[in-house]
Design an enzyme around this catalytic site. Sequence first.
Site, PDB file in Angstrom:
ATOM      1  N   CYS C  34       0.835  -1.215   0.000  1.00 41.54           N
ATOM      2  CA  CYS C  34       0.000   0.000   0.000  1.00 41.54           C
ATOM      3  C   CYS C  34       0.861   1.254   0.000  1.00 41.54           C
ATOM      4  O   CYS C  34       0.345   2.364  -0.167  1.00 41.54           O
ATOM      5  CB  CYS C  34      -0.925   0.023   1.225  1.00 41.54           C
ATOM      6  SG  CYS C  34      -2.056  -1.375   1.257  1.00 41.54           S
ATOM      7  N   HIS C  40      -1.502   3.493  -5.974  1.00 39.10           N
ATOM      8  CA  HIS C  40      -2.438   2.511  -6.515  1.00 39.10           C
ATOM      9  C   HIS C  40      -3.818   3.150  -6.332  1.00 39.10           C
ATOM     10  O   HIS C  40      -3.888   4.356  -6.054  1.00 39.10           O
ATOM     11  CB  HIS C  40      -2.302   1.153  -5.798  1.00 39.10           C
ATOM     12  CG  HIS C  40      -2.670   1.192  -4.355  1.00 39.10           C
ATOM     13  ND1 HIS C  40      -1.825   1.736  -3.405  1.00 39.10           N
ATOM     14  CD2 HIS C  40      -3.778   0.800  -3.679  1.00 39.10           C
ATOM     15  CE1 HIS C  40      -2.413   1.652  -2.216  1.00 39.10           C
ATOM     16  NE2 HIS C  40      -3.591   1.087  -2.365  1.00 39.10           N
ATOM     17  N   HIS C  81     -11.855  10.685  -9.235  1.00 36.55           N
ATOM     18  CA  HIS C  81     -10.790  10.775 -10.248  1.00 36.55           C
ATOM     19  C   HIS C  81      -9.670  11.711  -9.770  1.00 36.55           C
ATOM     20  O   HIS C  81      -9.069  12.417 -10.567  1.00 36.55           O
ATOM     21  CB  HIS C  81     -11.357  11.217 -11.605  1.00 36.55           C
ATOM     22  CG  HIS C  81     -12.039  10.084 -12.330  1.00 36.55           C
ATOM     23  ND1 HIS C  81     -13.284   9.638 -11.964  1.00 36.55           N
ATOM     24  CD2 HIS C  81     -11.631   9.282 -13.360  1.00 36.55           C
ATOM     25  CE1 HIS C  81     -13.620   8.627 -12.751  1.00 36.55           C
ATOM     26  NE2 HIS C  81     -12.646   8.397 -13.607  1.00 36.55           N
ATOM     27  N   GLU C 125     -13.483   0.270   0.763  1.00 38.97           N
ATOM     28  CA  GLU C 125     -12.254   0.541   0.010  1.00 38.97           C
ATOM     29  C   GLU C 125     -12.143  -0.472  -1.135  1.00 38.97           C
ATOM     30  O   GLU C 125     -11.674  -0.162  -2.221  1.00 38.97           O
ATOM     31  CB  GLU C 125     -11.047   0.425   0.936  1.00 38.97           C
ATOM     32  CG  GLU C 125      -9.773   0.921   0.321  1.00 38.97           C
ATOM     33  CD  GLU C 125      -8.619   0.877   1.315  1.00 38.97           C
ATOM     34  OE1 GLU C 125      -8.113   1.948   1.665  1.00 38.97           O
ATOM     35  OE2 GLU C 125      -8.220  -0.228   1.735  1.00 38.97           O
TER      36      GLU C 125
END
Lengths: 135, 135, 135, 135, 135, 135
Positions: C34, C40, C81, C125
Amino acid sequence: MKVTVSRKAHFNAAHRLFRADWSAAKNEEVFGKCNNPEFHGHNYELIVSVRGEVDPVTGYVVDLKILKDLIKSEIEEPFDHKNLNTQVPEFKTLNPTAENIAVVIFNRLRPVIDQNLDLKITLFETPRNFVEYEG
Amino acid sequence: MKVTVSRKAHFNAAHRLFRADWSAAKNEEVFGKCNNPEFHGHNYELIVSVRGEVDPVTGYVVDLKILKDLIKSEIEEPFDHKNLNTQVPEFKTLNPTAENIAVVIFNRLRPVIDQNLDLKITLFETPRNFVEYEG
Amino acid sequence: MKVTVSRKAHFNAAHRLFRADWSAAKNEEVFGKCNNPEFHGHNYELIVSVRGEVDPVTGYVVDLKILKDLIKSEIEEPFDHKNLNTQVPEFKTLNPTAENIAVVIFNRLRPVIDQNLDLKITLFETPRNFVEYEG
Amino acid sequence: MKVTVSRKAHFNAAHRLFRADWSAAKNEEVFGKCNNPEFHGHNYELIVSVRGEVDPVTGYVVDLKILKDLIKSEIEEPFDHKNLNTQVPEFKTLNPTAENIAVVIFNRLRPVIDQNLDLKITLFETPRNFVEYEG
Amino acid sequence: MKVTVSRKAHFNAAHRLFRADWSAAKNEEVFGKCNNPEFHGHNYELIVSVRGEVDPVTGYVVDLKILKDLIKSEIEEPFDHKNLNTQVPEFKTLNPTAENIAVVIFNRLRPVIDQNLDLKITLFETPRNFVEYEG
Amino acid sequence: MKVTVSRKAHFNAAHRLFRADWSAAKNEEVFGKCNNPEFHGHNYELIVSVRGEVDPVTGYVVDLKILKDLIKSEIEEPFDHKNLNTQVPEFKTLNPTAENIAVVIFNRLRPVIDQNLDLKITLFETPRNFVEYEG
């Protein structure tokens, strides 16, 4: 290099199944509780799929923003929160079964989608029943 | 007696849509918010489908444990928690649209799956957008 | 007569977990993959729940059109976004774990929702990990 | 004007994968934990799809009430809350892999569904593994 | 600042409902088809939720990698592809209803999870039936 | 040792939001497209949750077969494929918002469920909007 691209959408509508040229008894016999003259309704979940060549410049088969807007103007706005039987013209003379709704959606979208793209409609009437139509 | 067997997998990745040979303005015009230079990301949900004869001895088209391991080594490990544009070689020169990602996944899996089996990739970029590629 | 009313929304974003005041090695040790410096991302699925008295005149706890618009202006537009670490101010000094993102969403929505209503945030998530925060 | 109509159903069953003509060691080697002699089990989720002409009178490809009842009598009643290996005759000599279960379901439904309709079986063994068979 | 963090997991198992101290007729009367002596089975979907203070240093209530590994070693490995009645010790004398399975899972996880964290188990026996237990 | 047990059910119905004592303009202003006088509809997905002590003899909080039958007779049969406004008595004078429907379902089930059990209603009006009521 052909890819199929799909976009989900949805609309909530009332409908009933019946034929105006049949007696109430005949409608009841064939369509059962779906023939309730007071209507019932569904959250229709719609998947619009287009299949075609990937544009080597953009990497898109179709710009999903454009497809999303087309689904909105051609299907969601005229169908959402409507009574299909009384407020969507095609169903004044056509029984709004899931099969016929999918065909009507296909026929509304076909003219506004690039003719080089194949079109397929998947329509969930409930989470347990759905239909597919490819023209 | 041909059956299609499908296995779901997933990876979380960052990406942006853009072409290095276009101006920022042109990228913005074509790819909109997907062109954010700081990247955005998705939980990609992947379905790998193989189609072939059922082995009359085992009752398998393919051993799903083997398919699961192949998806892990060939796709999940190199793609998961990665930046597709900068950390997956194919996308250094290829725009990582859902269409192109599906094609890249197909091209990575095709050589390691029995050539007697048909292969199909379904890739959900979001729960609302997905693509399919069969080679 | 108190009822809880919930509305789902979603945004796609990039992030990484790390502390600027830690070494790369320490960040890697604690946050593992992570911590990828190239980021990511996820499709965050958000549920905003408000609890309060049903208005005996309208039958509403809250008008969902208003709630939907608030979620859009306060959360979806600034988060969707985007790169959470670099483009959402709170996360310039706060690690964007799911826990912290839920708290930030709560803190952004709390002032614009009627103080007579309880507020709860549920944030997926991934389809397999989610958090809940009630203030 | 051909449309595909699908109906979901489900049954919960125990099974194990093994061949009576193989040694325990060979069964263990090939089928791994699925070979547990004490059995394990699944919530099988089934989609039965039929494809055919839309009847211009009713707007139906098939009356879903009739299809639902056929799935109940032919599949759900004999399979639900059963041990597939010991209580469903076909699997006394056939390994109950997802592939073989889909074929058996197809073979049970094919004779009772109008021969003008194409039939397809989709069977989820788990939310992550599924198979499709069209005869 | 307390947040609840949840992780999904799953296991597939066979079981039957019955009491060894009851007659077959009594078991059949009370447990119906769930009492099938040949067993049936389910894909159990498990949600493990822990609630506690967000660590201001890491932004975590708990490291989900650690929680995932605990669920795997304490629950998935001993339960997956097993017969609950005959292969999981607690159920040799305890009827493996969804209620009791949730309690057993809670009792197995409680000692290995930080005592400052509240623990809650949600267990789906099927997509339509589920139970919750908080100790 | 208290456990919560939940069962999912569903019904499809038509409705409109409006107050008979308001003008059409006022109804339109407050309820927008939900006020369509020709009705619209939904697939309502219902979760009925009961919380109580696990019976040490059976391992049940409640026999789910009995709960399923109660939901069927008290809710699914009177609501499914109906027009809530015109065919469900409570809504002749009560606006059928999701909040009010949940309260009506609670009030219908409360008297027929053991008073030692807590009852909670969760009602999805669409996959994106849902309400909860606990009395």
